[in-house]
Design a protein around this motif. Sequence first.
Motif, mmCIF file in Angstrom:
data_model
loop_
_atom_site.group_PDB
_atom_site.id
_atom_site.type_symbol
_atom_site.label_atom_id
_atom_site.label_comp_id
_atom_site.label_asym_id
_atom_site.label_seq_id
_atom_site.Cartn_x
_atom_site.Cartn_y
_atom_site.Cartn_z
ATOM 1 N N ASN A 13 0.816 -1.221 0.000
ATOM 2 C CA ASN A 13 0.000 0.000 0.000
ATOM 3 C C ASN A 13 0.844 1.263 0.000
ATOM 4 O O ASN A 13 0.355 2.345 -0.276
ATOM 5 C CB ASN A 13 -0.913 0.023 1.228
ATOM 6 C CG ASN A 13 -1.914 -1.109 1.189
ATOM 7 O OD1 ASN A 13 -2.415 -1.447 0.125
ATOM 8 N ND2 ASN A 13 -2.179 -1.689 2.332
ATOM 9 N N VAL A 14 2.121 1.104 0.378
ATOM 10 C CA VAL A 14 2.980 2.281 0.480
ATOM 11 C C VAL A 14 3.999 2.245 -0.650
ATOM 12 O O VAL A 14 4.676 1.244 -0.842
ATOM 13 C CB VAL A 14 3.697 2.306 1.849
ATOM 14 C CG1 VAL A 14 4.610 3.501 1.934
ATOM 15 C CG2 VAL A 14 2.684 2.327 2.956
ATOM 16 N N SER A 15 4.067 3.367 -1.382
ATOM 17 C CA SER A 15 5.016 3.436 -2.481
ATOM 18 C C SER A 15 6.421 3.637 -1.938
ATOM 19 O O SER A 15 6.640 4.405 -1.000
ATOM 20 C CB SER A 15 4.631 4.589 -3.399
ATOM 21 O OG SER A 15 5.719 4.949 -4.195
ATOM 22 N N GLU A 22 8.863 12.872 -6.103
ATOM 23 C CA GLU A 22 7.527 13.132 -6.629
ATOM 24 C C GLU A 22 7.228 14.628 -6.595
ATOM 25 O O GLU A 22 6.715 15.206 -7.552
ATOM 26 C CB GLU A 22 6.488 12.368 -5.805
ATOM 27 C CG GLU A 22 5.120 12.460 -6.441
ATOM 28 C CD GLU A 22 4.020 11.796 -5.626
ATOM 29 O OE1 GLU A 22 4.308 11.305 -4.525
ATOM 30 O OE2 GLU A 22 2.882 11.801 -6.111
ATOM 31 N N THR B 87 0.421 9.108 -3.333
ATOM 32 C CA THR B 87 1.278 8.259 -2.501
ATOM 33 C C THR B 87 1.501 8.829 -1.111
ATOM 34 O O THR B 87 1.670 8.081 -0.159
ATOM 35 C CB THR B 87 2.647 8.057 -3.167
ATOM 36 O OG1 THR B 87 3.149 9.335 -3.527
ATOM 37 C CG2 THR B 87 2.538 7.199 -4.393
ATOM 38 N N GLU B 90 -1.430 7.730 0.802
ATOM 39 C CA GLU B 90 -1.499 6.268 0.941
ATOM 40 C C GLU B 90 -0.734 5.792 2.170
ATOM 41 O O GLU B 90 -1.222 4.974 2.938
ATOM 42 C CB GLU B 90 -0.923 5.598 -0.316
ATOM 43 C CG GLU B 90 -1.916 5.538 -1.465
ATOM 44 C CD GLU B 90 -1.335 4.903 -2.720
ATOM 45 O OE1 GLU B 90 -2.109 4.651 -3.632
ATOM 46 O OE2 GLU B 90 -0.108 4.675 -2.779
ATOM 47 N N SER B 91 0.481 6.344 2.354
ATOM 48 C CA SER B 91 1.272 5.900 3.492
ATOM 49 C C SER B 91 0.632 6.361 4.797
ATOM 50 O O SER B 91 0.691 5.687 5.814
ATOM 51 C CB SER B 91 2.700 6.424 3.386
ATOM 52 O OG SER B 91 2.709 7.828 3.457
ATOM 53 N N GLU B 94 -2.241 3.961 5.499
ATOM 54 C CA GLU B 94 -1.684 2.659 5.866
ATOM 55 C C GLU B 94 -1.280 2.670 7.340
ATOM 56 O O GLU B 94 -1.574 1.746 8.087
ATOM 57 C CB GLU B 94 -0.476 2.362 4.971
ATOM 58 C CG GLU B 94 0.371 1.190 5.387
ATOM 59 C CD GLU B 94 -0.101 -0.130 4.804
ATOM 60 O OE1 GLU B 94 -1.239 -0.174 4.305
ATOM 61 O OE2 GLU B 94 0.668 -1.110 4.869
#
Lengths: 285, 151
Positions: A13-15, A22, B87, B90-91, B94
């Motif tokens: 789930n974590v890039s 980015e 992203t 997302e972290s 999570e």
Amino acid sequence: MKYENRTIPEGINVSEEHPLKEFFILALGLGAITILVVVMLSLAIGKLVHFIPFSVEQSLASSSFATDIADDVVLSKEQQRIEDYLQQLADELSVAQQLPNDMNIIVHYVDGDTVNAFATLGGNIIIYRGLIELLPHENALAMLLSHEIAHIKQRAPIVSLGRGVAVGLVLASLSGFGDSSVSQQLIGNVGLLTSLTFSRDQEEQADIEALQTLEKYYGHTAGAESLFEALSEGESALNPPKLLSTHPQTEDRLERVGRFNGSTIGAVSYKPLPAFLIKEEAFSR
Amino acid sequence: MNIDIYVFVTLLVLGYVFGRLAEKKHFKSIIEREKKYKDLLTFSERLPPPGMNNTDAELVGGSVVISVDYFKRIVAGLRSIVGGRLTTYESLLERARREAILRMKEAAIDKGAIMVINVKLETSSITKGKGQQIGSVEVYAYGTALSPIAV
């Protein structure tokens, strides 16, 4: 059926990509696109603006605030005399500069200490006493007036108004997509830098056009440098960095005058300012 | 205008440095504690596995609220112009999910449970409708803790 909790591997789930990477890709990419759009819009407006008749600009000017400042004040007899003199000089210079017939210049004299003069919508030129007092002779004053008339001729006020509106609209809609107010700020600053660079271009053109006018009017361009010397004298604050300033640096402008003066042969005489202007100066100091 | 840029850059750097430190520290702690509570099994299954009849059932839950930092918010704002994986968020989510499950497990262990079934997660943004504010997210994990009946 067997019931168990297996360890889930990390990174689903974590890039793993570094967040700074980015950020820079996004910021630079979007910044470049914004600059491109703003530049293209500015260029398009610079071209399209000439389809707006001068009469429309004049009617716009009647509602603009800059001319209000000048018009609200009732001039004394002495001030009216100065304004008439400036108007007459401006009219003669307009002829020398071959200003199109449908354009006419209206000079407003403001009895203020501000060292400034500017051209605004509808052919209005506003000149402050503070700047005139610093000018040593009529040649410098003529340089100033020709510079402002050149702005009117190139339609600089309406171009900058058009750019301001169009660029502002695009940036507002672009930043509306992002959900943060701060990316708006970021985008807004990019827009400011771009629009400043453009108006500096117009300033340089106006300088050149003004010098050509002086050449035609007096037969030489000597004395034009006195204007820039007076302007830098009136500049109390330190010079802003080049990218952020609207007007070209004084040194650049003096150099341009120097190039023109090179064609002048022999000694030249400056035309003095009329007595009532000098008298006014003595009074106010 | 210039002051705005300095404020912006300062906030961005602060957000990045502290946000990144907090995230690293949090992930380290999450992985450690997940190993520690590995033996307490958790399932989303509604009914207990066969053979788990002689147990007490009790509701346990754990909730966590995590704030977005300035840096994450800016990156997400830029990303939302062009689209794609957010992203940075997302972290964040999570972390919130795993932390909420861990807290639920801790609550279950306190009650002497050996298994948690019917585990569910609820997520909500607690700064909805206030566009100018830094957002924060709440994750609530809850389930039915099964503990052997004390005789």
